[in-house]
Design an enzyme around this catalytic site. Structure first.
Site, short mmCIF file in Angstrom:
data_model
loop_
_atom_site.label_atom_id
_atom_site.label_comp_id
_atom_site.label_asym_id
_atom_site.label_seq_id
_atom_site.Cartn_x
_atom_site.Cartn_y
_atom_site.Cartn_z
N PRO A 1 0.83 -1.21 0.00
CA PRO A 1 0.00 0.00 0.00
C PRO A 1 0.86 1.26 0.00
O PRO A 1 1.85 1.35 0.73
CB PRO A 1 -0.80 -0.13 1.30
CG PRO A 1 -0.86 -1.60 1.55
CD PRO A 1 0.47 -2.13 1.08
N GLU A 2 0.49 2.20 -0.85
CA GLU A 2 1.21 3.46 -0.96
C GLU A 2 0.37 4.58 -0.35
O GLU A 2 -0.64 4.31 0.31
CB GLU A 2 1.56 3.72 -2.42
CG GLU A 2 2.33 2.58 -3.07
CD GLU A 2 2.67 2.81 -4.52
OE1 GLU A 2 2.85 3.98 -4.93
OE2 GLU A 2 2.75 1.82 -5.29
#
Length: 270
Positions: free
Chosen positions: A2-3
């Site tokens: 996840p960014e």
């Protein structure tokens, strides 16, 4: 992994059920999940603490607790956070769980066990190395130019460096470079002033789009409610190898750069 947009989506989803709640206990079945303190000390220190705010710093979720404690969680590759009733059947992959005063639990599900939990008095103990946040107004094109000054690095790995700018990962680096029409292999010290302005705008544009679409469910990411995000339906190049560029119609190519898959259009990005 996840960014920034995916982590921001978690933050926004968790605020309503968690802010104002008091942690009544914690349990952990994978000690390496907890970096500091020891798992037994984590349980002792969080019990009785009220969750006062939930924010994001880069790819980290930051829970401000009462009595000057800060709980920090990094989801890493497969981490997922959800709030469920305590009677929900146990999840064998929920390695760290926080019990709440309303009969619910915050469960940190992490099949590959790469996620990390920190409980600290000073968030800087964990977050100090991070570069600036790319979305606030304070992050201007001039600030980006100043951070680029003196650096002689390939653009794609530089954007992935969390000490340079916080929150950008593989998906949004590829998308930002395409949006800015910059080749991922380009050296940072060759950018013109106009190209720096374009890169600055592109970073902000693709991250804002990712937040609006609640993240990219390209691999294992799903939102806190278990539903998919929608950014995967709006990517221009990421994992579109061999497909037609939406701008020029040419094929998207893939190379490995700095150990990471990198997707670009050789016609548009020069």
């Amino acid at each position: 992994m996840p960014e920034l947009p995916e982590v921001e989506t978690f933050v926004r989803a968790l605020r309503r059920p968690l802010v104002g709640r008091t942690i009544t206990g914690a349990r952990n079945d994978w000690p390496r999940h907890v970096v500091v303190p020891r798992p037994d000390e984590l349980r002792e220190r969080v019990t009785g603490r009220r969750i006062e705010a939930i924010d994001r710093r880069g790819k980290y979720l930051v829970f401000s607790l009462s009595d000057d404690e800060t709980l920090i969680i990094h989801l890493k590759m497969t981490g997922h956070l959800s709030v469920v009733p305590a009677h929900t059947p146990p999840d064998p992959y929920a390695h760290t769980v926080f019990e709440l005063d309303d009969g619910h639990e915050l469960r940190f599900r992490d099949p590959r066990k790469f996620g990390r939990v920190y409980l600290v008095h000073d968030p800087a103990d964990v977050l100090a190395p991070l570069g600036p946040e790319p979305l606030p107004d304070e992050f201007t094109a001039g600030e980006l130019a100043a951070r680029l000054a003196g650096r002689k690095r390939v653009l794609k790995p530089l954007l992935l460096d969390q000490t340079f700018i916080a929150g950008i990962g593989n998906i949004y680096a590829d998308e930002a470079l395409h949006d800015a029409r910059l080749l991922p292999t380009r050296r940072s010290d060759t950018l013109t002033a106009e190209e720096i302005v374009a890169l600055h705008a592109a970073i902000r544009n693709v991250l804002a789009l990712g937040i609006d679409r609640e993240g990219a469910s390209i691999s294992s990411y799903v939102k806190a409610d278990g539903e998919k995000g929608d950014m995967q339906n709006a990517v221009a190049v990421f994992r579109r190898t061999g497909q037609s560029c939406y701008t020029c119609g040419g094929p998207i190519e893939r190379i490995v750069l700095g150990g990471r898959s990198t997707h670009f259009c050789p016609n548009c990005q020069r």
